[in-house]
Design a protein around this motif. Structure first.
Motif, PDB file in Angstrom:
ATOM      1  N   UNK A 126       1.309  -1.089   0.298  1.00 33.14           N
ATOM      2  CA  UNK A 126      -0.319   0.276  -0.252  1.00 33.14           C
ATOM      3  C   UNK A 126       0.869   1.269   0.641  1.00 33.14           C
ATOM      4  N   UNK A 127       2.031   1.046   0.903  1.00 32.01           N
ATOM      5  CA  UNK A 127       3.069   1.954   0.515  1.00 32.01           C
ATOM      6  C   UNK A 127       2.914   2.897  -1.083  1.00 32.01           C
ATOM      7  N   UNK A 128       3.456   1.560  -1.070  1.00 29.40           N
ATOM      8  CA  UNK A 128       4.419   1.603  -2.372  1.00 29.40           C
ATOM      9  C   UNK A 128       3.513   2.362  -3.224  1.00 29.40           C
ATOM     10  N   UNK A 129       2.297   1.610  -3.456  1.00 33.57           N
ATOM     11  CA  UNK A 129       0.852   2.112  -4.137  1.00 33.57           C
ATOM     12  C   UNK A 129       1.208   3.333  -4.205  1.00 33.57           C
ATOM     13  N   UNK A 130       1.177   4.478  -2.949  1.00 35.78           N
ATOM     14  CA  UNK A 130       0.369   5.508  -2.539  1.00 35.78           C
ATOM     15  C   UNK A 130       1.842   6.283  -2.730  1.00 35.78           C
ATOM     16  N   UNK A 131       3.218   5.845  -2.322  1.00 37.45           N
ATOM     17  CA  UNK A 131       4.187   6.576  -2.769  1.00 37.45           C
ATOM     18  C   UNK A 131       4.318   6.994  -4.577  1.00 37.45           C
ATOM     19  N   UNK A 132       4.641   6.132  -5.662  1.00 40.69           N
ATOM     20  CA  UNK A 132       4.236   5.821  -6.241  1.00 40.69           C
ATOM     21  C   UNK A 132       2.778   6.760  -6.930  1.00 40.69           C
ATOM     22  N   UNK A 133       2.155   6.991  -6.655  1.00 40.64           N
ATOM     23  CA  UNK A 133       1.205   7.800  -7.133  1.00 40.64           C
ATOM     24  C   UNK A 133       1.046   8.651  -7.045  1.00 40.64           C
ATOM     25  N   UNK A 134       1.802   9.442  -6.050  1.00 41.11           N
ATOM     26  CA  UNK A 134       2.107  10.968  -5.075  1.00 41.11           C
ATOM     27  C   UNK A 134       2.970  11.668  -6.206  1.00 41.11           C
ATOM     28  N   UNK A 135       4.667  10.415  -6.656  1.00 43.74           N
ATOM     29  CA  UNK A 135       5.470  11.219  -7.177  1.00 43.74           C
ATOM     30  C   UNK A 135       5.236  10.936  -8.375  1.00 43.74           C
ATOM     31  N   UNK A 136       4.037  10.294  -8.972  1.00 37.46           N
ATOM     32  CA  UNK A 136       3.829  10.511 -10.567  1.00 37.46           C
ATOM     33  C   UNK A 136       2.903  11.804 -10.781  1.00 37.46           C
ATOM     34  N   UNK A 137       2.870  12.439 -10.041  1.00 38.98           N
ATOM     35  CA  UNK A 137       1.360  13.634  -9.011  1.00 38.98           C
ATOM     36  C   UNK A 137       3.110  15.128  -9.941  1.00 38.98           C
ATOM     37  N   UNK A 138       4.009  14.126  -9.100  1.00 34.32           N
ATOM     38  CA  UNK A 138       5.036  15.745  -9.305  1.00 34.32           C
ATOM     39  C   UNK A 138       6.276  15.522 -10.063  1.00 34.32           C
ATOM     40  N   UNK A 139       5.761  14.268 -10.763  1.00 35.87           N
ATOM     41  CA  UNK A 139       6.933  14.091 -12.158  1.00 35.87           C
ATOM     42  C   UNK A 139       5.455  14.656 -13.208  1.00 35.87           C
ATOM     43  N   UNK A 140       5.114  14.559 -13.011  1.00 41.91           N
ATOM     44  CA  UNK A 140       3.493  15.111 -14.474  1.00 41.91           C
ATOM     45  C   UNK A 140       4.190  16.341 -14.116  1.00 41.91           C
TER      46      UNK A 140
END
Length: 309
Positions: A102-116
């Motif tokens: 769940x932490x990996x899912x949350x981090x990757x989703x959050x960081x994807x927004x930053x990457x965008x």
């Protein structure tokens, strides 16, 4: 493979037993206060908060080690499961590897927004691949060790990718030099690996796969490189004010130069903005502590300081 039930307690109890009581008290404070504790800059005030958390939880300022460990595990479980109700009961959320997933899912989703936001499409693709690769996992304590590495890698990678370009380039050069020194000392051939390119475009996980080092060694080399560069600039103006302030408040933490990894989670506000009641700011930093304790990363960093120039 271990047959024990992969609960949080079974997977991390022995690791927490290896920590000293001051480290455990800090972990308890993080599990209790999360971002509130991580944002404190004054070490004396942080000490007061640690003592207060111990006193409130145990009605004493000197809890025994067993009590501290038990409380940390309980609060970590609460942080990741409270508020999710009956849904989690059917998703094995009492299992440590599932919690890490769940932490990996949350981090990757959050960081994807930053990457965008940064228009970094390569980073976005990398994050999506990591999330996809960890959709289906074995629920074992051994698997949880692998996912701890992924979480630490995501945080390190995020730190590097969101730094000012000039600082990032200088740190990458430092990492390349330190890796070459380490490889020479250990008689490891990395001549065919373009470390700088892979680190810049693929990130730490891709670099680890290319090098074949144990991840905790690569982690120690990266942290040592960052600390060598940023520490030398503390009194100068080479880094942004935000980065300087972060480093300064990390200097006195229990785990020394490892502490900046913990602090970075307080800057990942995108995680908190996800429509999700899980308290990642009280959970993910402790995963990093568990990782560093599990692999004695602080000792590896000390050993790297003795590498010949």
């Amino acid at each position: 493979m271990s047959q024990k039930e992969p609960t949080l307690k079974n997977c991390i109890w022995d690791i927490l037993k290896s920590a000293d009581e001051e480290t455990l008290k800090e972990m308890l404070a993080i599990s209790e206060l999360g971002k509130e504790y991580l944002s404190i800059q004054d070490e004396q005030y942080k000490q007061e908060k640690r003592n207060l958390c111990s006193m409130l939880n145990f009605n004493t300022t000197k809890p025994i080690k067993y009590d501290l460990i038990k409380a940390i595990i309980g609060k970590m479980n609460d942080a990741i499961t409270e508020g999710m109700g009956i849904v989690d009961k059917f998703r094995d959320m009492d299992k440590y590897p599932r919690q890490l997933q769940e932490c990996v899912k949350a981090l990757t989703l959050a960081l994807e927004r930053k990457a965008k936001e940064l228009k970094d499409e390569e980073w976005r693709r990398s994050l999506r691949k990591i999330r996809e690769d960890n959709k289906d996992i074995e629920l074992t304590c051994e698997q949880s060790v692998k996912i701890e590495e992924i979480i630490v890698g995501l945080l390190l990678d995020a730190y590097l990718r969101t730094m000012p370009k000039n600082d990032r380039e200088n740190i990458v050069k430092q990492i390349v030099n330190n890796l070459q020194r380490y490889a020479s000392m250990e008689s490891v051939d990395i001549s065919g690996v373009n470390v700088g390119y892979i680190l810049t475009h693929g990130g730490l996980i891709a670099l680890r796969q290319a090098l074949g080092f144990n991840f905790h060694i690569l982690t120690a080399i990266v942290i040592n490189s960052i600390w060598s560069y940023t520490g030398a600039l503390l009194t100068g103006s080479g880094l942004s004010l935000a980065v300087n302030a972060m480093i300064q408040r990390v200097v006195a933490t229990v785990l020394g130069p490892l502490g900046w990894i913990i602090v970075i989670i307080s800057t990942l506000v995108l995680v908190s903005k996800l429509l999700n009641p899980r308290e990642y700011d009280k959970y993910i930093p402790l995963v990093v502590y568990i990782y560093t304790l599990r692999h004695n990363v602080h000792k590896t960093i000390e050993a790297l300081k003795d590498l010949p120039e």
